[in-house]
Enzyme design. Structure first.
Site, PDB file in Angstrom:
ATOM      1  CB  SER A   1      20.407  19.799   8.196  1.00 48.86           C
ATOM      2  OG  SER A   1      20.695  18.437   7.996  1.00 48.86           O
TER       3      SER A   1
HETATM    4  N1  SAH Z   1      20.162  15.327  11.038  1.00 51.76           N
HETATM    5  C1  SAH Z   1      21.583  15.444  11.093  1.00 51.76           C
HETATM    6  C2  SAH Z   1      22.132  15.398   9.677  1.00 51.76           C
HETATM    7  C3  SAH Z   1      23.423  14.723   9.621  1.00 51.76           C
HETATM    8  S1  SAH Z   1      24.066  14.516   8.007  1.00 51.76           S
HETATM    9  C4  SAH Z   1      21.978  16.746  11.765  1.00 51.76           C
HETATM   10  O1  SAH Z   1      21.294  17.748  11.592  1.00 51.76           O
HETATM   11  O2  SAH Z   1      23.009  16.776  12.442  1.00 51.76           O
HETATM   12  C5  SAH Z   1      23.483  12.891   7.610  1.00 51.76           C
HETATM   13  C6  SAH Z   1      23.991  11.762   8.446  1.00 51.76           C
HETATM   14  O3  SAH Z   1      23.559  10.548   7.843  1.00 51.76           O
HETATM   15  C7  SAH Z   1      25.513  11.662   8.552  1.00 51.76           C
HETATM   16  O4  SAH Z   1      25.885  11.692   9.890  1.00 51.76           O
HETATM   17  C8  SAH Z   1      25.833  10.313   7.911  1.00 51.76           C
HETATM   18  O5  SAH Z   1      26.911   9.638   8.533  1.00 51.76           O
HETATM   19  C9  SAH Z   1      24.532   9.561   8.098  1.00 51.76           C
HETATM   20  N2  SAH Z   1      24.301   8.450   7.177  1.00 51.76           N
HETATM   21  C10 SAH Z   1      24.559   8.371   5.856  1.00 51.76           C
HETATM   22  N3  SAH Z   1      24.178   7.180   5.369  1.00 51.76           N
HETATM   23  C11 SAH Z   1      23.663   6.463   6.410  1.00 51.76           C
HETATM   24  C12 SAH Z   1      23.097   5.170   6.549  1.00 51.76           C
HETATM   25  N4  SAH Z   1      22.967   4.328   5.520  1.00 51.76           N
HETATM   26  N5  SAH Z   1      22.679   4.784   7.779  1.00 51.76           N
HETATM   27  C13 SAH Z   1      22.787   5.607   8.846  1.00 51.76           C
HETATM   28  N6  SAH Z   1      23.319   6.847   8.776  1.00 51.76           N
HETATM   29  C14 SAH Z   1      23.742   7.279   7.574  1.00 51.76           C
END
Ligand code: SAH
Length: 215
Positions: free
Chosen positions: A63
């Site tokens: 993000s």
């Molecule tokens: N906080 C992270 C954001 C990653 S993007 C950072 O800054 O790196 C959001 C993440 O949520 C992705 O990696 C995606 O695979 C995960 N995601 C989406 N749906 C999900 C779910 N139901 N359970 C667990 N992870 C999930």
């Protein structure tokens, strides 16, 4: 860290965080202390301190720093909290939570991302984090209730299991909405009731899983 990255980091803290209203000293210090360049793809290292989301493996994103700072500040962490994070992704947000809270449970549906995040967090010496692979829409009942819950992927509504696993006095943050139009929503549980507040627009990748219908 090379001199250029050091300069870019200072600029990010000044221009994209402090100047835009991020003032919590503990949050700014944690961002200062956490090497974002280790959480991005090697070819994107030079852009690690640009105020933008960047692609990571499995078609996901790390993000935008301003949004990460805004969410982290809105959690009002004092150091004693147990936090549940849904969407480990790169693990960058997880590292900040680990620095600012007592314990973090973080769930990611992509095993590969979770493994990479685990290696990075271990290298940084984060020992108060538990990473789990699975569908975070169900939360993680084993360690519930949580003082704070942070969802870093968007859906039309908050999964009920997460609101149930929020402790009394706790705060849950989540981007709510479709792909193009999301609102960062903050819920606080007071006397068993949920108070909802909007923190403004944002844009996250979708939460994938067992979801309730929208509005
Ligand atoms: N906080 C992270 C954001 C990653 S993007 C950072 O800054 O790196 C959001 C993440 O949520 C992705 O990696 C995606 O695979 C995960 N995601 C989406 N749906 C999900 C779910 N139901 N359970 C667990 N992870 C999930």
């Amino acid at each position: 860290m090379n001199a250029e990255l050091q300069l870019a980091k200072r600029k990010m803290l000044r221009e994209h965080l402090r100047r835009r209203g991020i003032h919590d000293r503990r949050v700014l210090q944690a961002i200062q202390d956490t090497p974002r360049e280790r959480f991005v793809l090697p070819e994107a290292e030079e852009q690690a301190y640009a105020d933008t989301a960047l692609g990571i493996d499995c078609g996901q994103t790390i993000s935008q720093p301003y949004i990460v700072a805004l969410m982290t500040e809105a959690l009002n962490l004092t150091g004693s909290e147990k936090v549940l994070e849904i969407g480990t992704g790169s693990g960058y947000q997880t590292a900040l939570l680990a620095a600012l809270a007592a314990r973090v449970v973080s769930i990611e549906r992509h095993a590969e991302l979770s493994a990479q995040a685990g290696r990075r967090l271990a290298e940084l010496g984060c020992s108060n984090v538990r990473l789990e692979i699975g569908d975070g829409t169900r939360g993680w009942p084993e360690e519930a209730p949580y003082d704070r819950i942070l969802v870093t992927a968007a859906a039309e509504a908050c999964p009920p299991a997460l609101l149930e696993q929020l402790a009394e006095g706790g705060v849950l943050l989540m981007p709510v909405g479709g792909p193009g139009d999301q609102d960062l929503v903050r819920w606080e549980k007071r006397g068993g009731k949920l108070e909802r507040q909007s923190l403004g627009g944002c844009r996250f990748v979708p939460l994938v899983g067992d979801l309730p219908a929208g509005k």
